[in-house]
Design an enzyme around this catalytic site. Structure first.
Site, PDB file in Angstrom:
ATOM      1  N   LYS A 268       0.858  -1.183   0.000  1.00 33.76           N
ATOM      2  CA  LYS A 268       0.000   0.000   0.000  1.00 33.76           C
ATOM      3  C   LYS A 268       0.898   1.239   0.000  1.00 33.76           C
ATOM      4  CE  LYS A 268      -3.113   2.739   3.012  1.00 33.76           C
ATOM      5  NZ  LYS A 268      -3.983   2.760   4.213  1.00 33.76           N
ATOM      6  N   ASP A 273      -2.595  10.388   3.363  1.00 37.18           N
ATOM      7  CA  ASP A 273      -3.991   9.994   3.574  1.00 37.18           C
ATOM      8  C   ASP A 273      -4.708  11.028   4.437  1.00 37.18           C
ATOM      9  OD1 ASP A 273      -6.403   8.728   3.900  1.00 37.18           O
ATOM     10  OD2 ASP A 273      -5.642   7.142   5.235  1.00 37.18           O
ATOM     11  N   LYS A 280     -10.131  13.104   7.933  1.00 37.02           N
ATOM     12  CA  LYS A 280      -9.649  12.757   9.272  1.00 37.02           C
ATOM     13  C   LYS A 280      -9.610  13.995  10.156  1.00 37.02           C
ATOM     14  CE  LYS A 280      -6.479   9.007   7.893  1.00 37.02           C
ATOM     15  NZ  LYS A 280      -7.128   7.938   8.646  1.00 37.02           N
ATOM     16  N   ASP A 291       1.775   6.634   5.326  1.00 37.00           N
ATOM     17  CA  ASP A 291       0.771   5.643   4.912  1.00 37.00           C
ATOM     18  C   ASP A 291       1.221   4.851   3.679  1.00 37.00           C
ATOM     19  OD1 ASP A 291      -1.605   4.403   5.555  1.00 37.00           O
ATOM     20  OD2 ASP A 291      -2.880   5.794   4.451  1.00 37.00           O
ATOM     21  N   ASP A 350     -12.117   7.171   3.658  1.00 37.42           N
ATOM     22  CA  ASP A 350     -10.902   6.966   4.452  1.00 37.42           C
ATOM     23  C   ASP A 350     -10.498   5.488   4.490  1.00 37.42           C
ATOM     24  OD1 ASP A 350      -8.742   7.672   5.970  1.00 37.42           O
ATOM     25  OD2 ASP A 350      -9.872   7.952   7.846  1.00 37.42           O
ATOM     26  N   GLU A 352      -9.328   3.716   2.181  1.00 38.06           N
ATOM     27  CA  GLU A 352      -8.819   3.802   0.802  1.00 38.06           C
ATOM     28  C   GLU A 352      -7.747   2.767   0.492  1.00 38.06           C
ATOM     29  OE1 GLU A 352      -7.589   5.408   3.262  1.00 38.06           O
ATOM     30  OE2 GLU A 352      -5.457   5.129   2.922  1.00 38.06           O
ATOM     31  N   ARG A 354      -7.491  -0.381   1.115  1.00 40.40           N
ATOM     32  CA  ARG A 354      -8.007  -1.649   0.579  1.00 40.40           C
ATOM     33  C   ARG A 354      -8.433  -1.501  -0.873  1.00 40.40           C
ATOM     34  NH1 ARG A 354     -12.423  -1.671   5.289  1.00 40.40           N
ATOM     35  NH2 ARG A 354     -10.670  -0.594   6.252  1.00 40.40           N
TER      36      ARG A 354
HETATM   37  N1  BES Z   1      -4.110   4.776   6.890  1.00 38.01           N
HETATM   38  C1  BES Z   1      -5.235   4.552   7.724  1.00 38.01           C
HETATM   39  C2  BES Z   1      -4.936   3.581   8.879  1.00 38.01           C
HETATM   40  C3  BES Z   1      -3.884   4.004   9.868  1.00 38.01           C
HETATM   41  C4  BES Z   1      -4.228   4.611  11.070  1.00 38.01           C
HETATM   42  C5  BES Z   1      -2.556   3.744   9.631  1.00 38.01           C
HETATM   43  C6  BES Z   1      -3.260   4.967  11.984  1.00 38.01           C
HETATM   44  C7  BES Z   1      -1.585   4.095  10.539  1.00 38.01           C
HETATM   45  C8  BES Z   1      -1.919   4.707  11.717  1.00 38.01           C
HETATM   46  C9  BES Z   1      -6.374   3.952   6.902  1.00 38.01           C
HETATM   47  O1  BES Z   1      -6.436   4.374   5.583  1.00 38.01           O
HETATM   48  C10 BES Z   1      -7.651   4.371   7.552  1.00 38.01           C
HETATM   49  O2  BES Z   1      -7.932   5.523   7.548  1.00 38.01           O
HETATM   50  N2  BES Z   1      -8.396   3.407   8.090  1.00 38.01           N
HETATM   51  C11 BES Z   1      -9.631   3.653   8.732  1.00 38.01           C
HETATM   52  C12 BES Z   1     -10.641   2.674   8.192  1.00 38.01           C
HETATM   53  C13 BES Z   1     -12.050   3.003   8.571  1.00 38.01           C
HETATM   54  C14 BES Z   1     -12.507   4.258   7.880  1.00 38.01           C
HETATM   55  C15 BES Z   1     -12.945   1.839   8.196  1.00 38.01           C
HETATM   56  C16 BES Z   1      -9.428   3.483  10.231  1.00 38.01           C
HETATM   57  O3  BES Z   1      -8.641   2.625  10.628  1.00 38.01           O
HETATM   58  O4  BES Z   1     -10.027   4.234  10.990  1.00 38.01           O
HETATM   59 ZN    ZN Z   2      -4.679   4.968   4.733  1.00 38.66          ZN
HETATM   60 MN    MN Z   3      -7.556   6.135   5.331  1.00 33.19          MN
END
Ligand code: BES
Ligand code: ZN
Ligand code: MN
Length: 504
Positions: A268, A273, A280, A291, A350, A352, A354
């Site tokens: 990834k 992000d 966020k 990210d 968010d 994204e 996946r």
């Molecule tokens: N890049 C983030 C996940 C992340 C969070 C990585 C903290 C490193 C540190 C990912 O893209 C994300 O935003 N995930 C969301 C998914 C949710 C919207 C279903 C999350 O984990 O809140």
């Molecule tokens: Zn992300």
């Molecule tokens: Mn995200």
């Protein structure tokens, strides 16, 4: 940067081998016993060391240190004795960590150090001494290219050198060759993670991956036009709100037999992000420059495999995008058709990573028919809730691959913990309007539903493991072998997986 340290090997000898302004670093156990070579080398100061230990109540506890300035009888500026802990456990001591501790004891202003790869039980074996050297190099890394000011006592005296004193220079040098390749890959990955997103956007990331050509890796870059043609609308939808174009980079190292199915690693690479329209909160958002740690690891790994001429065929595929909100950005509710033909309802922009992996993984399985696929992604906050920063979450459709990753993790200290996949979780991502939706709708089991999503894009039942490295890819804590933020996590793990199980 990495080139700030000159690493060398020399036979155990009187510390006269380093200059009078040098630092001599040695290990002892918790009875203040030294290895035989160390005992000989510091004999002229033995009494001083004993008295200093007493005065300081230094007991050789693991990780503690005793420092003597201009010790009489030794032609060095400083002698550092590092406690390696209980004699009984010394054989199991992690030499990587000892190397990190030793490097940490070279004061910033010192230009020359020497470490004795010697414990009370005897000189370290060649492989262990080489690991100690790797620990030194990993610890010495600093990401300081944007620091223009420095306090006087922090000024590094130009090139610093660290010499590892060993029993058999030729054997250790030979064992170190593979570690040097690993160090190069880890430091490259760290650089990529540490770079800010205004510098490292998808095109620039791709440019840096092109540097692997020098090591003999074939590198291809797919631009937006090429990805459109392939139907990668899941990946492209993530990048469409950004002023920076998306890219996919394909790297191939062919060190194995011609025609052998390659091992595939997919990363990834979300260069930043913001969350997109599902934006966020501000606090901590700067971390999202990291990210792309999964992609950084894949590049570092391919660099390592090529540099040590691994006898294996490997392919690395990284999906590079920037997730931004703007007038052209993807909306919640949008439906995109992925390369696989499956339609995806976007619930949360968010989620994204996946979407990027869906196309990258489908493409990899179809084009390369690999022996297995391992993907790495800073995918979910939920995996940090589950496992903290010690273990990465592992999901797999193949028990043998999962077992091997677990073992490689234990061997390297880059540990993975297997998490479940199950039809009940898979149901949670069925969509009312499309084939699948990009979140489970609930925060419960968030790392699992993310993995279930990715699994739907694993073509042809290819053996596959997904590593959620949100907790390990970058690290605000510091460890004995890393004082920077980007960890380079996964390069050592996957290099070990390849070496122990797949090299002919
Ligand atoms: N890049 C983030 C996940 C992340 C969070 C990585 C903290 C490193 C540190 C990912 O893209 C994300 O935003 N995930 C969301 C998914 C949710 C919207 C279903 C999350 O984990 O809140
Ligand atoms: Zn992300
Ligand atoms: Mn995200």
């Amino acid at each position: 940067m990495s080139d700030a340290l000159k690493l060398g090997f020399a036979p155990f000898a009187a510390p006269a081998r380093i200059g009078v302004s040098g630092v001599l670093i040695v290990f002892c156990d918790d009875t203040l016993k030294f290895g035989p070579a160390t005992t000989r080398a510091i004999a002229p100061a033995a009494d001083l060391v004993a008295r200093a230990a007493k005065a300081e109540r230094f007991a050789g506890k693991s990780g503690s240190a005793l420092e003597l300035i201009v010790p009489g009888g030794l032609r060095v500026a400083r002698l550092v004795v590092i406690g390696a802990g209980k004699t009984a456990g010394l054989a199991q001591k992690d030499p990587l960590k000892l190397g990190g501790l030793a490097m940490g004891k070279l004061p910033p202003a010192a230009s020359e150090g020497m470490v004795f790869a010697d414990l009370p039980g005897g000189a370290l074996k060649a492989e262990q001494a080489a690991d100690l050297a790797l620990g030194i190099v990993l610890r010495a890394y600093a990401f300081d290219r944007y620091k223009t000011k420095r306090k006087e006592d922090e000024k590094p005296p130009g090139k610093r050198s660290m010499t590892v004193a060993v029993g058999n220079v030729a054997a250790v040098g030979k064992a170190y060759a593979a570690r040097e390749a690993i160090a190069g890959g880890v430091l490259m990955a760290r650089d990529l993670v540490n770079e800010p997103a205004n510098v490292l956007y998808p095109e620039e990331f791709a440019r840096r991956a092109l540097a692997l050509k020098k090591a003999g890796v074939a590198v291809e870059v797919l631009d937006v036009k090429a990805m459109k043609k392939l139907g990668m609308n899941a990946l492209l939808g993530v990048g469409q709100g950004s002023a920076r174009d998306s890219r996919i980079v394909v790297m191939r190292w062919n060190g194995g037999r011609k025609g052998d199915a390659p091992l595939a690693f997919i990363g990834k690479g979300v260069c930043f992000d913001t969350g997109g329209i599902s934006i966020k909160p501000a606090a901590g958002m700067e971390d999202m420059k990291g990210d792309m740690a999964g992609a950084a690891c894949v590049v570092g790994l391919l660099q390592t495999l090529a540099a040590r001429k691994a006898r294996v065929n490997a392919v690395g595929v990284v999906g590079l995008v920037e997730n931004m909100p703007d007038g052209n950005a993807q909306r919640p509710g949008d439906i995109v058709t992925s390369m696989s033909g499956q339609t995806i309802e976007i619930i949360n922009t968010d989620a994204e990573g996946r979407l990027v992996l869906a196309d990258a993984i489908w493409y990899t399985a179809k084009r390369f028919k690999p022996k297995f696929m391992v993907d790495l992604a800073t995918l979910t906050g939920a995996i940090i809730i589950a496992l903290g920063q010690e273990y990465a979450g592992m999901f797999a459709n193949d028990d043998a691959l999962a077992e091997r990753l677990t073992k490689a993790g234990e061997a390297t200290g880059e540990k993975v913990w297997r998490m479940p996949l199950a039809p009940e979780y898979d149901k949670m991502i069925d969509s009312k309007f499309a084939d699948v939706k990009n979140t489970g709708g609930s925060r419960w089991g968030g790392a699992i539903t993310a993995a279930q999503f990715i699994q739907r894009f694993v073509a042809d039942k290819t053996p596959w493991a997904h590593l959620d490295i949100a907790g390990t890819g970058f690290d605000s804590r510091q460890t004995d072998i890393n004082k920077s933020w980007g960890s380079g996590w996964g390069v050592r793990l996957l290099d070990r997986l390849v070496k122990d199980y797949y090299e002919g």
